[in-house]
Design an enzyme around this catalytic site. Sequence first.
Site, PDB file in Angstrom:
ATOM      1  N   LYS A 119      42.993  42.111  46.559  1.00 42.92           N
ATOM      2  CA  LYS A 119      42.244  42.733  45.454  1.00 42.92           C
ATOM      3  C   LYS A 119      40.887  42.044  45.279  1.00 42.92           C
ATOM      4  O   LYS A 119      39.855  42.697  45.090  1.00 42.92           O
ATOM      5  CB  LYS A 119      43.050  42.697  44.150  1.00 42.92           C
ATOM      6  CG  LYS A 119      42.245  43.265  42.974  1.00 42.92           C
ATOM      7  CD  LYS A 119      42.959  44.234  42.121  1.00 42.92           C
ATOM      8  CE  LYS A 119      42.010  44.928  41.156  1.00 42.92           C
ATOM      9  NZ  LYS A 119      42.661  45.549  40.028  1.00 42.92           N
ATOM     10  N   HIS A 179      48.120  56.792  43.652  1.00 36.41           N
ATOM     11  CA  HIS A 179      47.807  56.943  42.227  1.00 36.41           C
ATOM     12  C   HIS A 179      47.386  58.355  41.850  1.00 36.41           C
ATOM     13  O   HIS A 179      47.426  58.707  40.672  1.00 36.41           O
ATOM     14  CB  HIS A 179      46.728  55.941  41.819  1.00 36.41           C
ATOM     15  CG  HIS A 179      47.270  54.550  41.631  1.00 36.41           C
ATOM     16  ND1 HIS A 179      47.899  53.873  42.653  1.00 36.41           N
ATOM     17  CD2 HIS A 179      47.312  53.722  40.550  1.00 36.41           C
ATOM     18  CE1 HIS A 179      48.284  52.681  42.206  1.00 36.41           C
ATOM     19  NE2 HIS A 179      47.945  52.569  40.934  1.00 36.41           N
TER      20      HIS A 179
END
Length: 364
Positions: A227, A249
Site C-alpha cells: 500500500k 471493490h
Amino acid sequence: MKIIKLKLKERSYPIYIEEGIIAKSGSLLRRLQLGSDAAIITNQYLEKKIGQRLKGSLKKYNISSKIYTVPDSEKAKSFRHCLNLIDKISKYDNNKSLFLIALGGGVIGDLTGFVASIYKRGIAYIQIPTTLLAQIDSAIGGKTAIDLPIAKNLIGAFHQPKAVIVDPGLLKSLPKRQLKAGLAEIIKYAAIKDKPLFSFLKNNYKKIISLDKKAVELIETKCIAIKTRIVEQDEKEKKGIRTILNFGHTIGHAIESAGGYNKYNHGEAISIGMICAAQISHNLKLLREENLDKIISLVRLYGLPTRIKGIALNKIMSSLAKDKKFIHGRNRFVLPVEIGKVKVISNIPQDAIRKAILKHGSCY
Ligand SMILES: NC(=O)c1ccc[n+]([C@@H]2O[C@H](COP(=O)([O-])OP(=O)(O)OC[C@H]3O[C@@H](n4cnc5c(N)ncnc54)[C@H](O)[C@@H]3O)[C@@H](O)[C@H]2O)c1
Ligand SMILES: [Zn+2]
C-alpha cells in the site's frame, strides 16, 4: 521493530509494526515532537481495553491526553459526530500544541483524520489502528472521510497522518468475522501484487487464523509495504495506479450497498467482488481458468463467502451504476490477468457483468 517509511516529501511518515508496540507509544510520539497534548478519539469498548494503557504510556513521556469517545458504528462517520468532536477538542485545545490520535478501526481512523484535516485548516494526527483492515489498509494513505445519508465517504479530504503505530497484538480481541474481513483485503493485495504472498496465505491458513505472531507480522508488513509504495506513486488517485487497490471493490461495493450494509460486511462483499471480477476477466480470455479457481479456493479457505445470496440482481446492477469512481458514466474494472498482476479496463459490457454475477450468485 519493523519501520516502513511512506515517502511523500514533507508529508512523509513512519509506519511502526511490532507486537506490543502500543506500550512504547509515548516514547515514539515524544520523538516525533508533535506537541504536548493529545486528544485520543476512540469508542467506549476500546477506551477501557487499550485507551487507558495508551494514556499511561503518553504520560510517562510528558504528553498529556484526554480521551473522547464516539459511538461504535459507521454512524460515527457523520457531520453530527464530526462537529461534536470539533466542539469538544476546541475547548481542550486552548492554543496548546494539540494533535489527535485515532485509536480504533477504519471508522475512527476516517473520522479522526477528517476532523484533523479541517480543524484550524489542518492539524497533526496519528493512526493507531486496532482492526486488521485498518492496520493494513485504511490507516495508511491519508484518505479521510465522513458519510452522507445517500452514500458513504462523500465528504472527505486527503490528509496524511504523522505516523502509524501498528500493534498486531491488538487483534487478539477482534471478533473472528472482523478478522476475516481484514483477511479479504490481504487476499486482495496478494492477488493484485504479490504471488509469493498468495502462496503463503494458501499454505499457512492455520497459523494466520490463529494469529501466530510471526505469520501475522509477515503478512501485515508485506501488505503495508504494497500500500505504501502505491500511495507514494499516486497519492491522490490521479494516475490510475492507486486504482488497482479497488480490485473486487466495484461489484463488492454494489453488493454491500444492495444488501443494505448489513447483509454482507465490507470484506465479505469484496470477496465475492473479487471472484466476479476474476470471472469477467476469465470470460474476456484475460485470466486462465486455473487462476480463477485459485482465487475462489483461497477466498473459500478463509471462510469468506464465494456466492451472493438473497439479493436481487437488479438491485446490484443499479447500485453499480451509481459508483462514484466511474468516469462520465463509463465503468472501470480492475481485472486479474495472473496471480499477482491486474489490468484496469473500462467499458465492460453490462451483459458481461450480469453474467459473472449470476454465475456466482443465487440472485433473484
Ligand atoms: N480511509 C481509507 O483508505 C479506508 C479504506 C478502507 C476502509 N475504510 C473505512 O473503514 C471503515 C471500516 O473499518 P473497520 O473494518 O476497521 O471497521 P470498524 O472501525 O467499524 O471496526 C469494526 C468493529 O471492531 C471493533 N474493534 C476495533 N478494534 C478492536 C479490537 N482490537 N478488539 C475488539 N474489537 C475491536 C470496533 O469497535 C467495531 O465494532 C469503513 O467506514 C470504511 O469506509 C477507509
Ligand atoms: Zn476495501
